[in-house]
Scaffold this active site. Structure first.
Site, PDB file in Angstrom:
ATOM      1  N   HIS A 272       0.741  -1.369   0.001  1.00 31.77           N
ATOM      2  CA  HIS A 272      -0.218   0.027  -0.138  1.00 31.77           C
ATOM      3  C   HIS A 272       0.816   1.309   0.063  1.00 31.77           C
ATOM      4  O   HIS A 272       0.712   2.116  -0.929  1.00 31.77           O
ATOM      5  CB  HIS A 272      -0.730   0.022   1.205  1.00 31.77           C
ATOM      6  CG  HIS A 272      -1.689  -1.117   1.218  1.00 31.77           C
ATOM      7  ND1 HIS A 272      -2.910  -1.388   0.698  1.00 31.77           N
ATOM      8  CD2 HIS A 272      -1.778  -2.283   2.204  1.00 31.77           C
ATOM      9  CE1 HIS A 272      -3.475  -2.530   0.770  1.00 31.77           C
ATOM     10  NE2 HIS A 272      -2.676  -3.018   2.107  1.00 31.77           N
TER      11      HIS A 272
HETATM   12  C1  BDR Z   1      -2.472   0.553   5.717  1.00 34.40           C
HETATM   13  O1  BDR Z   1      -2.570  -0.270   6.828  1.00 34.40           O
HETATM   14  C2  BDR Z   1      -1.076  -0.496   7.542  1.00 34.40           C
HETATM   15  O2  BDR Z   1      -1.187  -1.731   7.810  1.00 34.40           O
HETATM   16  C3  BDR Z   1      -0.160  -0.218   6.233  1.00 34.40           C
HETATM   17  O3  BDR Z   1       0.933  -0.019   6.675  1.00 34.40           O
HETATM   18  C4  BDR Z   1      -0.809   0.738   5.276  1.00 34.40           C
HETATM   19  O4  BDR Z   1      -0.538   2.063   5.700  1.00 34.40           O
HETATM   20  C5  BDR Z   1      -3.041  -0.215   4.605  1.00 34.40           C
HETATM   21  O5  BDR Z   1      -4.539  -0.339   4.910  1.00 34.40           O
END
Ligand code: BDR
Ligand code: CA
Length: 307
Positions: free
Chosen positions: A238
Site C-alpha cells: 500500500h
Molecule cells: C495501511 O494499513 C497499514 O497496515 C499499512 O501500513 C498501510 O499504511 C493499509 O490499510
C-alpha cells in the site's frame, strides 16, 4: 527539482518499503521522518524507522517520535499482519537515536523551514498531521501538499467492511485532515491493484541485503511463504503507491467533497465520497481511482537497483 518530503509513518512492512524507495529516488529528498503509533506501538514504529535508515546507511535523516496513541481512542495495532515487532526480516538494530523533539513539533519546524517546497507523506494513522493542523491551521496552505495512504473511497475496507486500517485506527484525525488538509487521498481503491508479482519478490529474496530484507517487507502479506521461498500470489504494498505516484504520476484522481465516519461500528473510519455532489459542498480532496500498474512496477524495479 527534487521534491522535499517529510515521511510520517508507522513501520510496518509497507512503510519500511516505501521509505526505502523514497531514499533511493533522485526525485525525492527525505528531509525527516516522524513516527506514529499504528501498525504497532510507538516504541516499535520508531525503532523500525531508525532500523530502515540504518539498513540503507542513511542515519543522517532525522527521526522524531510522534503520537503514541490516536487522538482519543485506544490504540489498535496490526502485528498479526506485519509481524510481532512491526516489521519482518532481520533489519539491523539501530545505532542512532531519535532527535530530542516531538514528532508534531518537528513536523511544524519542517513546514516553516521548507514552506511550499514541502510535501507531507502520511502513511500511518493521521494523528501527528491532525495535531499539527490543530496547532497551525494554515499548515495546508503553507506547504505544497499532503499525500495520504488511507481510506477506502469507493471500494470495500480492510478493517471493517467500509473502513481502511489507517482511517479506522484514528478516524477523528483522518476526518480533520481530509476535510481541512486538501490532501491527495491514496486509498485501497488503487493500492489493492498496485501489486508486485510473486516472482519479482522471490528473485529479490535470493539476493544479499538490503534486497533480501526488502523482499521480506514486500512479501509481508505472506510472511511464512516468503520464508519458504514460495509466494502464492501478487503482493500488495500500500504505502509504496504514494511514493511512486509522487515520482511518476501513476494515479488518476477526481476531486470530491469527502468526509470520514467517526461513529463506532461499521462506519468508523469509512470514507464518505460525494460523487454525485448531492451535498453541494466544495470538494475537499483529490481521490485516486485508477493506477498504471506497469509504470508502478517498472519504477520500483529501477529504484531497487539504486539501493
Ligand atoms: C495501511 O494499513 C497499514 O497496515 C499499512 O501500513 C498501510 O499504511 C493499509 O490499510
Ligand atoms: Ca503504514
Amino acid at each position: 527539482m527534487t521534491r522535499k518530503i517529510l515521511f510520517d509513518t508507522d513501520p510496518g512492512c509497507d512503510d519500511a518499503s516505501a521509505l526505502s524507495l523514497a531514499l533511493a529516488s533522485d526525485e525525492l529528498e527525505v528531509v525527516g521522518v516522524t513516527t506514529v503509533a499504528g501498525n504497532t506501538t510507538i516504541e516499535n514504529t520508531t525503532r523500525n524507522a531508525l532500523s530502515v535508515l540504518e539498513l540503507h546507511d542513511r542515519t543522517d535523516v532525522p527521526v522524531a517520535r510522534g503520537c503514541a496513541a490516536p487522538l482519543w481512542r485506544p490504540l489498535e495495532t496490526a502485528e498479526h499482519v506485519h509481524g510481532s515487532s512491526g516489521i519482518t526480516g532481520s533489519p539491523p538494530v539501530p545505532d542512532v537515536e531519535t532527535i530530542d523533539t516531538s514528532g508534531t513539533r518537528f513536523m511544524l519546524e519542517q513546514v516553516y523551514e521548507h514552506g511550499d517546497e514541502l510535501t507531507i507523506v502520511a502513511v500511518g494513522p493521521l494523528t501527528n498531521v491532525a495535531t499539527a493542523i490543530a496547532i497551525e491551521p494554515d499548515l495546508p496552505e503553507l506547504i505544497d501538499e499532503i499525500a495520504i495512504m488511507g481510506g477506502a473511497a469507493l471500494c470495500p475496507g480492510n478493517s471493517t467492511p467500509e473502513a481502511e486500517f489507517n482511517f479506522y485506527v484514528d478516524p477523528e484525525a483522518a476526518q480533520r485532515v481530509v476535510r481541512d488538509g486538501n490532501p491527495r487521498l491514496i486509498g485501497l481503491d488503487v493500492t489493492q491493484d498496485a501489486t508486485l508479482t510473486a516472482e519479482f519478490v522471490e528473485e529479490l529474496a535470493e539476493r544479499d541485503d538490503p534486497h533480501r530484507t526488502l523482499a521480506a517487507w514486500f512479501g509481508y502479506s505472506e510472511v511464512d511463504a516468503i520464508r519458504e521461498g514460495e509466494l502464492s500470489g501478487e503482493q500488495v504494498v500500500h504505502d509504496v503507491t504514494v511514493i511512486i505516484d509522487l515520482i511518476d504520476d501513476i494515479l488518476e484522481y477526481r476531486r470530491f467533497p469527502v468526509n470520514v465516519g467517526t461513529d463506532d461500528g461499521d462506519f468508523r473510519g469509512a470514507v464518505v465520497c460525494d460523487v454525485n455532489d448531492v451535498t453541494g459542498t466544495p470538494p475537499t480532496a483529490n481521490v485516486a481511482l485508477e493506477v498504471n500498474v506497469p509504470a508502478f512496477r517498472n519504477r520500483i524495479a529501477e529504484l531497487i537497483e539504486k539501493l
